[in-house]
Design an enzyme around this catalytic site. Sequence first.
Site, PDB file in Angstrom:
ATOM      1  N   CYS A  71      -1.421 -27.628  13.578  1.00 17.49           N
ATOM      2  CA  CYS A  71      -2.659 -28.094  14.218  1.00 17.49           C
ATOM      3  C   CYS A  71      -3.884 -27.551  13.465  1.00 17.49           C
ATOM      4  O   CYS A  71      -4.148 -26.350  13.473  1.00 17.49           O
ATOM      5  CB  CYS A  71      -2.676 -27.629  15.675  1.00 17.49           C
ATOM      6  SG  CYS A  71      -4.235 -27.884  16.528  1.00 17.49           S
ATOM      7  N   CYS A  74      -6.383 -25.765  15.710  1.00 16.68           N
ATOM      8  CA  CYS A  74      -5.892 -24.432  16.076  1.00 16.68           C
ATOM      9  C   CYS A  74      -6.130 -23.445  14.936  1.00 16.68           C
ATOM     10  O   CYS A  74      -6.583 -22.316  15.151  1.00 16.68           O
ATOM     11  CB  CYS A  74      -4.400 -24.481  16.404  1.00 16.68           C
ATOM     12  SG  CYS A  74      -3.958 -25.610  17.748  1.00 16.68           S
TER      13      CYS A  74
END
Length: 187
Positions: A71, A74
Amino acid sequence: MTNSSPNPGLGQSERLLLVVLAALLAAGLFWFRGGLHPEAPLERLARQSLDLPVALGNGKPTVVEFYADWCEACRSMAPAMETIEAQHRGNLDVVLLNVDNPRWQPELERYDVNGIPQLELFNAAGEAVGRSIGARTLNELQALTGALLTGSPLPAFAGVGAVSSLDTGEPTTASDAATMAGPRSHA
């Protein structure tokens, strides 16, 4: 009788050339493999995270981040999360749970994780007080954690809301579940 012929081995200049070539080859291999490749902030935070039950039961506010290694949001938020953890170490717990790890499936379901990064925010009593969906800046994370630490209402950011323990009593149907996006449904 002694052999007076010259030594058929390598001369000093040839040995020096081999040492230089070996050093260049080692440096090239080191560079090609990523150098020292220090551990990324996301990996460091995940590795040092407390177990969720410990964090929720130790009398400190807790921020739980549901994340994935792949991600981008993230990973981009990880340095800010690391700063928050360092600034509030001892007063606030930061716990990271990887959505790709089957160990956390019950938590994914319990906290209705359907996108990442997703932050679950808990007060010092271990009670859920809010949720944040999407990447956050350092300033936003500082505002969220400041509210947790002081027991203040959460700031009004897009994607941030209070959570309620109120249950509608209506079970989710199979057709509802089939239309819900899972945490791995986007990159």
